[in-house]
Design a protein around this motif. Structure first.
Motif, short mmCIF file in Angstrom:
data_model
loop_
_atom_site.label_atom_id
_atom_site.label_comp_id
_atom_site.label_asym_id
_atom_site.label_seq_id
_atom_site.Cartn_x
_atom_site.Cartn_y
_atom_site.Cartn_z
N PHE A 127 1.01 -0.98 0.03
CA PHE A 127 -0.18 -0.23 0.70
C PHE A 127 0.93 1.25 -0.16
CE2 PHE A 127 -2.90 -2.97 1.47
CZ PHE A 127 -3.86 -2.91 0.76
N ILE A 128 0.91 1.92 -0.58
CA ILE A 128 1.51 3.00 -1.24
C ILE A 128 0.78 4.42 -0.48
CG2 ILE A 128 2.08 5.10 -2.44
CD1 ILE A 128 2.77 2.72 -4.78
N VAL A 129 1.46 4.93 0.85
CA VAL A 129 -0.14 5.49 2.13
C VAL A 129 0.08 7.13 1.56
CG1 VAL A 129 -0.39 5.83 4.09
CG2 VAL A 129 0.50 4.01 2.85
N PRO A 130 -1.01 8.03 1.43
CA PRO A 130 -0.48 9.01 1.11
C PRO A 130 -0.09 9.93 2.66
CG PRO A 130 -2.43 8.91 1.47
CD PRO A 130 -2.13 7.97 1.00
N CYS A 131 0.49 11.09 2.32
CA CYS A 131 1.13 12.53 4.06
C CYS A 131 0.84 13.11 3.33
CB CYS A 131 2.19 11.18 4.42
SG CYS A 131 3.74 11.33 3.26
N GLU A 132 1.38 13.62 4.86
CA GLU A 132 2.34 15.42 3.88
C GLU A 132 2.73 15.18 5.75
OE1 GLU A 132 -2.21 17.28 6.02
OE2 GLU A 132 -1.97 17.30 3.97
N ALA A 133 3.06 16.82 5.39
CA ALA A 133 4.19 17.45 6.55
C ALA A 133 3.87 17.96 7.58
CB ALA A 133 5.48 17.94 6.23
N GLN A 134 3.50 17.37 9.19
CA GLN A 134 2.45 17.95 9.69
C GLN A 134 3.23 18.85 11.13
OE1 GLN A 134 -0.39 14.89 11.52
NE2 GLN A 134 -1.82 15.85 9.90
N VAL A 173 11.17 15.51 10.32
CA VAL A 173 9.87 15.89 10.22
C VAL A 173 8.93 15.25 10.60
CG1 VAL A 173 9.04 15.72 7.70
CG2 VAL A 173 11.07 16.44 8.19
N GLY A 174 7.52 15.48 11.13
CA GLY A 174 6.41 14.69 11.79
C GLY A 174 5.57 14.65 10.47
N LEU A 175 4.94 13.40 9.80
CA LEU A 175 4.58 12.34 8.86
C LEU A 175 3.32 12.98 9.27
CD1 LEU A 175 6.81 11.12 6.45
CD2 LEU A 175 6.14 13.45 5.98
N SER A 176 1.87 12.66 8.27
CA SER A 176 0.58 12.26 9.37
C SER A 176 -0.34 11.39 9.12
CB SER A 176 -0.29 13.31 7.88
OG SER A 176 -0.13 12.27 7.01
N ASP A 177 1.13 10.45 8.69
CA ASP A 177 1.12 8.53 9.09
C ASP A 177 2.31 7.97 8.55
OD1 ASP A 177 -0.37 6.38 8.93
OD2 ASP A 177 -1.79 6.76 7.64
N ALA A 178 2.05 6.77 8.86
CA ALA A 178 3.40 6.18 8.63
C ALA A 178 3.60 5.04 7.34
CB ALA A 178 3.54 4.82 9.60
N ILE A 179 4.57 5.93 6.63
CA ILE A 179 4.29 5.29 5.31
C ILE A 179 5.33 3.61 4.93
CG2 ILE A 179 3.35 7.15 4.15
CD1 ILE A 179 6.52 8.47 4.21
N PRO A 180 5.63 2.92 5.86
CA PRO A 180 6.18 1.68 5.27
C PRO A 180 6.32 0.92 4.19
CG PRO A 180 4.58 1.04 6.03
CD PRO A 180 4.36 2.72 6.76
N ARG A 181 7.70 1.40 3.74
CA ARG A 181 7.74 0.86 2.46
C ARG A 181 7.64 1.54 1.11
NH1 ARG A 181 5.98 -4.96 1.37
NH2 ARG A 181 3.73 -4.29 2.07
N CYS A 182 7.01 2.68 1.57
CA CYS A 182 6.94 3.64 0.71
C CYS A 182 8.49 4.59 0.69
CB CYS A 182 5.65 5.31 1.45
SG CYS A 182 4.58 4.06 1.78
#
Length: 644
Positions: A127-134, A173-182
Motif C-alpha cells: 500500500f502506497i500511503v499518502p502523507c503530508e508534513a505536519q 519531520v513528522g508525517l501525517s501517517d506512517a509510510i512503511p516501504r514507501c
C-alpha cells in the motif's frame, strides 16, 4: 557427452586373494601353508576368480540402473531457486488516496536481442500511503526539542541545527501517517547558509522511527545540496516505520542527523536555514520473485488406487513455493491435502502427498507389503472419481533471474496512478536446478547420513538440502564442542563486481529454516548454531601503466578482475569462492593484474587489512591472514592508472 559408468567395486583377482589370506591369518592362525600348491589356497583362488567375474558384471550395470538406485534411496534433483528483487513502483504524482499494489502483480524486463523478457511476480501486497508534513522540530546538542510547526508550508525561516552544527544535531519531520516501504519526497525551501559542506556529500544521515529505534533511510536523490538550497530529498522509508509519539506529538517521524565527517567530506561551519517543508508520497517498494503463478490447475480424476501419480502441466516448481493440492468431496467441497517430504511417518488416514519439483510429479501414498505378508497403506488414497486440483504453485527460477540493476522496467498489468517500475538493485538468489552429475556424487553421501547429522559433512549436506538457494555452507567446531553452520548467501554483484557488506548476511528466514531442519536431525546433546561466517576485509591499492595503444579502460578492467578473484562466492583459484581460512598475499594481486591483456607495468601494489563495517584500514602488508572459518571480503579497492 557419454556418461562414465561408475566403478562400484574396483577390487581385482589378486586383491581378493590377498584379502582372503589376511583373513586366514586372523581367523585361522594354525593354517600356515599359503603356497599355491595348498588345496585351501586353490579354493581361495577359485572363489576369487568367481568373485572377480561377478564384480566385472556388476561394474557393467548401465547408468540407468545407477540412477534407479539413487531413486530407490530417495535422491531427487534439487529444484531451481528463484531470484528475488526489490521493485519500486513510482507514482505519476502525489495522490490523496492509497494506491494498492496487489500480490502476484507481474513485472518484467524489456524484450531485447538476447532473449525473451524475464518475468517477476510481486509476493507481498503493498500500500502506497499518502502523507503530508505536519510537525517540524529540531534538537541541538541533545537538548529539548524545539518545535517549528509554524514553518510547515509557510515562509518563517529557522535554523535546524546549532549555530555551528555539532555531531548529533537533529532535524525532525513528522508525517501525517506512517509510510512503511514507501518513497517520500521532502520539498525544502532553504537559503544558502549551511556553508562548509560538500553539496554532493553532506554529513547527514536520514532515519525513520520504527517505534523503538531509528532505522536508516536510503536517499534516492538530494537536490538541496545538504539543506542549502530549494529542492527535493527523496527517501526510501524502511518497512518497520510506524506512527509514534515524540514530545507529545503523534506522527510518522523522520529525522536528519548530523554525523561525523569522513575522508574528503567537510563538515558544516554554519547551520543551514529552512523556510518551509512539504512532504508527499511518490512511490513504494516491495519484493518480487522470478516466477510465474499457476492457479487452479485440474490434474485429473482419482482412480482410488494407492501410489497414483499426476503430472503438473508446467515445471520446474520453484523451491519453497506454497503448493496446495485439493481433492473434491461428496458434498461438492474441497479438502486440503498437505505436502510431506516422504510417506515414512504417514498412516492410512493422513491426507498427504509428495512432490518432485523438478519433474512436476505429484504422488499419493503407496501400499507396501510388510514382512508378515500384511499390506500397510502409507498416506490416504483419494477416493475413486474425485477431482484432484492444485490451488496454486510457482514455476520458474534459475540463474537467468539474476538480472542487473535497472533491468526490470515493464509493468504487465495496469495499476491506477503507477507511472513506472524499476529494480534499484540487482536481483539475487537465482540458482539453476541440480545436475544429474552432482546428484550422483550426492547419492552415496545421502545413503551414509541417512538423514542424520553426525559429521561436519552431514551438517553441510542437510543444510544444502533444505536451502539449495544459498551459495556455500561450512560446518565447523565451536569452542564449547558445539557445531557452527556457516551460511554464505547467493549474491548479485554491483559495479565492477563489487559487493555491499549487507549482502553477505543471509535472510533470517533462511537461517531459521536451516536451524529447524538440523535441530530434528542432530545427535542428542549437540549444540548447533546457524549463522553467517566472519569476514576479513581486504583493500588492494595499486598503481599501474597500460600497454601502448591499449583501447580499453584499464582501471575498470583491474577493479573487475580484483573483485571477481577476491570474491567469497565466485572467486578463488577454482572459481567456486575464496577458500575458507586461506590467507591473501600481495603476490595474488600481482598474479591477477598481470593476467590482464592491458597491463604494461605494475609500478606498485599494496595490500591492507580492512574492517568491512567501519572502513578502518590497517598498515600496508605483504600478507593478510584469515581465520580458519572466516572468509575474505573485498573492500574499496583503488587503482591508479598512469601514462606509459
Amino acid at each position: 557427452m557419454t556418461l562414465t559408468a561408475p566403478n562400484l567395486d574396483d577390487r581385482r583377482f589378486q586383491q581378493l586373494v590377498d584379502d582372503a589370506k589376511r583373513l586366514v591369518q586372523q581367523r585361522c592362525p594354525e593354517w600356515t601353508d599359503h603356497n599355491v600348491s595348498d588345496p585351501g589356497v586353490t579354493l581361495i583362488e577359485t572363489f576369487a576368480w568367481m568373485t572377480d567375474l561377478l564384480l566385472y558384471r556388476l561394474n557393467r550395470v548401465p547408468e540407468r540402473h545407477y540412477i534407479k538406485f539413487l531413486d530407490l534411496i530417495g535422491v531427487q534433483l534439487y529444484p531451481a531457486t528463484a531470484a528475488r528483487a526489490d521493485i519500486t513502483f513510482w507514482l505519476s504524482g502525489p495522490t490523496p488516496e492509497r494506491v494498492r499494489i496487489p500480490d502476484r502483480t507481474e513485472v518484467a524486463t524489456s524484450r531485447n536481442d538476447t532473449g525473451d523478457p524475464i518475468a517477476f511476480m510481486v509476493t507481498e501486497e503493498l500500500f502506497i500511503v499518502p502523507c503530508e508534513a505536519q510537525h517540524i522540530a529540531s534538537n541541538v546538542a541533545s537538548g529539548p526539542m524545539r518545535h517549528h510547526d509554524a514553518t510547515v508550508g509557510d515562509d518563517v525561516a529557522f535554523y535546524p541545527f546549532d549555530e555551528t552544527p555539532k555531531i548529533g544535531d537533529v532535524l525532525y519531520v513528522g508525517l501525517s501517517d506512517a509510510i512503511p516501504r514507501c518513497v517520500v519526497t521532502l520539498r525544502f525551501v532553504c537559503t544558502i547558509e549551511g556553508i562548509g559542506v560538500d553539496p554532493e556529500n553532506p554529513p547527514l544521515v536520514w532515519e525513520a522511527f520504527t517505534g523503538d529505534q531509528w532505522a536508516p533511510c536510503e536517499v534516492e536523490r538530494d537536490s538541496t545540496g545538504g539543506l542549502n538550497s530549494a529542492g527535493d530529498i527523496v527517501l526510501h522509508v524502511p518497512q518497520d516505520h510506524s506512527t509514534s509519539v515524540l514530545d507529545g506529538f503523534r506522527a510518522g517521524w523522520l529525522r536528519a542527523r548530523v554525523t561525523a565527517s569522513g575522508p574528503n567530506q567537510p563538515s558544516y561551519s554554519e547551520s543551514p536555514r529552512i523556510q518551509s517543508v512539504k512532504a508527499f508520497t511518490i512511490g513504494g517498494t516491495t519484493e518480487a520473485v522470478n516466477a510465474e503463478s499457476v492457479e487452479d490447475e485440474v490434474l485429473g480424476i482419482a482412480a482410488g488406487v494407492p501410489a497414483q501419480e499426476f503430472e503438473l502441466q508446467r515445471s520446474p516448481v520453484v523451491a519453497g513455493s506454497a503448493t496446495r493440492v485439493q481433492v473434491s468431496d461428496d458434498d461438492g467441497g474441497w479438502q486440503d491435502w498437505g505436502r510431506v517430504s516422504s510417506f515414512a511417518a504417514s498412516d492410512a488416514n493422513d491426507r498427504h502427498f509428495v512432490l518432485d519439483p523438478t519433474s512436476g510429479t505429484i504422488a499419493f501414498g503407496p501400499a507396501v507389503t510388510q514382512p508378515d505378508g500384511s499390506i500397510r497403506q502409507y498416506g490416504a488414497v483419494p477416493p475413486r472419481g474425485a477431482t484432484v486440483r492444485v490451488r496454486h504453485y510457482l514455476v520458474g527460477g534459475g540463474r537467468i533471474g539474476n538480472v542487473s540493476k535497472g533491468r526490470i522496467t515493464i509493468l504487465r498489468s495496469s495499476i491506477p496512478f503507477v507511472q513506472r517500475v524499476e529494480n534499484r538493485a540487482p536481483a539475487f538468489g537465482g540458482v539453476d536446478a541440480e545436475t544429474l552429475e552432482n546428484a550422483k556424487v550426492r547419492g552415496p553421501i545421502t545413503l551414509r547420513t541417512r538423514d542424520r547429522a553426525v559429521t561436519f559433512e552431514d551438517y553441510e549436506q542437510l543444510a544444502r538440502e533444505i536451502a539449495p538457494e544459498v551459495a556455500r555452507v561450512r560446518a565447523a567446531a565451536t569452542d564449547d564442542s558445539g557445531v557452527r553452520v556457516l551460511v554464505v548467501p547467493s549474491v548479485a554483484p554491483g559495479e565492477f563486481g563489487q559487493l555491499r557488506f549487507a549482502q553477505m548476511v543471509p535472510d533470517m528466514d533462511v537461517l531459521e529454516r536451516i536451524a529447524s531442519h538440523l535441530d530434528t536431525r542432530r545427535t542428542i546433546g549437540a549444540r548447533v548454531s546457524v549463522e553467517p561466517p566472519r569476514y576479513q576485509g581486504i583493500t588492494v591499492v595499486a598503481r599501474v601503466r597500460a600497454r601502448p595503444r591499449y583501447a580499453g579502460d584499464l582501471r575498470i578492467d583491474c577493479l573487475t578482475a580484483l573483485y571477481e578473484y577476491f570474491h567469497p562466492v565466485i572467486g578463488g583459484p577454482d572459481g567456486d569462492g575464496w577458500p575458507f581460512g586461506r590467507a591473501v598475499q600481495v603476490g595474488d594481486v600481482y598474479a591477477v593484474l598481470h593476467g590482464l591483456s592491458g597491463i604494461g607495468v605494475i609500478d606498485d601494489a599494496r595490500l591492507y587489512a580492512a574492517d568491512p563495517v567501519s572502513g578502518e584500514r590497517g598498515p600496508a602488508t605483504q600478507r593478510v591472514d584469515i581465520d580458519p572459518d572466516a572468509l575474505l571480503f573485498s573492500y574499496e579497492h583503488q587503482i591508479l592508472v598512469e601514462e606509459s
